[in-house]
Design an enzyme around this catalytic site. Structure first.
Site, short mmCIF file in Angstrom:
data_model
loop_
_atom_site.label_atom_id
_atom_site.label_comp_id
_atom_site.label_asym_id
_atom_site.label_seq_id
_atom_site.Cartn_x
_atom_site.Cartn_y
_atom_site.Cartn_z
N GLY A 48 -39.65 76.25 -4.61
CA GLY A 48 -38.23 76.50 -4.52
C GLY A 48 -37.43 75.51 -5.35
O GLY A 48 -37.92 74.43 -5.70
N GLN A 53 -30.46 70.68 -7.65
CA GLN A 53 -31.61 70.11 -8.35
C GLN A 53 -31.55 70.39 -9.86
O GLN A 53 -32.36 69.86 -10.62
CB GLN A 53 -32.92 70.69 -7.79
CG GLN A 53 -33.24 70.17 -6.39
CD GLN A 53 -34.59 70.68 -5.94
OE1 GLN A 53 -34.72 71.82 -5.53
NE2 GLN A 53 -35.60 69.83 -6.01
N CYS A 98 -41.54 67.68 -3.07
CA CYS A 98 -40.25 68.14 -3.59
C CYS A 98 -40.20 67.86 -5.09
O CYS A 98 -40.62 66.80 -5.54
CB CYS A 98 -39.12 67.42 -2.88
SG CYS A 98 -37.48 67.87 -3.48
N LEU A 99 -39.64 68.81 -5.85
CA LEU A 99 -39.56 68.65 -7.31
C LEU A 99 -38.65 67.49 -7.70
O LEU A 99 -38.75 66.99 -8.82
CB LEU A 99 -39.05 69.95 -7.95
CG LEU A 99 -39.92 71.20 -7.71
CD1 LEU A 99 -39.26 72.42 -8.31
CD2 LEU A 99 -41.32 71.00 -8.27
N HIS A 140 -36.40 73.75 3.80
CA HIS A 140 -36.37 72.73 2.74
C HIS A 140 -35.17 72.97 1.80
O HIS A 140 -34.45 72.03 1.45
CB HIS A 140 -37.70 72.77 1.98
CG HIS A 140 -37.86 71.74 0.92
ND1 HIS A 140 -38.72 70.67 1.04
CD2 HIS A 140 -37.26 71.59 -0.29
CE1 HIS A 140 -38.64 69.92 -0.05
NE2 HIS A 140 -37.76 70.46 -0.87
N GLU A 141 -34.96 74.24 1.42
CA GLU A 141 -33.88 74.55 0.46
C GLU A 141 -32.50 74.43 1.12
O GLU A 141 -31.57 73.93 0.49
CB GLU A 141 -34.08 75.94 -0.15
CG GLU A 141 -35.36 76.08 -0.98
CD GLU A 141 -35.59 74.96 -1.98
OE1 GLU A 141 -34.62 74.50 -2.61
OE2 GLU A 141 -36.76 74.53 -2.11
N HIS A 144 -31.59 70.89 1.11
CA HIS A 144 -31.09 70.47 -0.21
C HIS A 144 -29.60 70.76 -0.34
O HIS A 144 -28.83 69.92 -0.79
CB HIS A 144 -31.82 71.22 -1.33
CG HIS A 144 -33.04 70.54 -1.84
ND1 HIS A 144 -33.02 69.25 -2.34
CD2 HIS A 144 -34.32 70.95 -1.96
CE1 HIS A 144 -34.25 68.92 -2.73
NE2 HIS A 144 -35.06 69.92 -2.50
#
Ligand code: CO
Length: 174
Positions: A48, A53, A98-99, A140-141, A144
């Protein structure tokens, strides 16, 4: 299409709680934006990617998730605009990454079953119940978009260790 730079831990936009967007305002930009986000997410094998991000303050995230447990199952794309988690059930401690924190993996507790409301990429309101990886990705998203990162959820006892690991990893980030 273009591969976008992914913001990293420590950049202020990742700590912003993003305000809902007006779908009609962003609709003209969506086809290119979503194509770029998908390409970026695929390039780094992510599950995701939230708008902050890639440096954008839209309350929007993209999720790419296998349609089934089979190997090489096609990916299904979820675009969640102005998402709200309506209910959460169950609890499971599982490893997450996480990216925006490349190279770091840590165990965090997440609900195993969530119901989420959002506007999809066509401007249609959806209510979806999810379990497993998709439930994890939704949480998770949405975190963010609320300015939260998965490391915030790590057991307090492990936080000093995580801090140390981040310090080490940071020198490799762009
Ligand atoms: Co993330």
């Amino acid at each position: 299409m273009a591969i976008l730079r992914i913001t990293k831990y420590g950049e202020p936009i990742l700590r912003q709680k993003l305000k809902p967007v007006n779908y009609a305002d962003i609709a003209p930009k969506l086809p290119k934006l979503l194509a770029d986000m998908e390409e970026t997410c695929l390039a780094v094998h992510g599950v995701g990617l939230a708008a902050n991000q890639i440096g954008l303050d839209y309350r929007l995230a993209l999720i790419l998730i296998p349609q089934s447990d089979e190997e090489n199952a096609p990916l299904k794309r979820y675009v969640i605009i102005n998402p709200v988690i309506l209910s959460k059930r169950g609890e499971k401690l599982e490893e997450e990454g996480c990216l925006s924190l490349p190279g770091l993996w840590a165990d965090v507790k997440r609900a195993t079953d969530v119901t989420i409301k959002y506007i999809d990429e066509n401007g249609v309101e959806q209510v979806k119940r999810a379990r497993g990886l998709l439930a994890k990705a939704f949480q998770h998203e949405v975190d963010h978009l609320d300015g939260k990162l998965f490391v915030d959820l790590v057991d307090p006892k492990l936080k000093p260790e995580v801090k140390k690991a981040i310090k080490k990893l940071r020198s490799n980030w762009d």
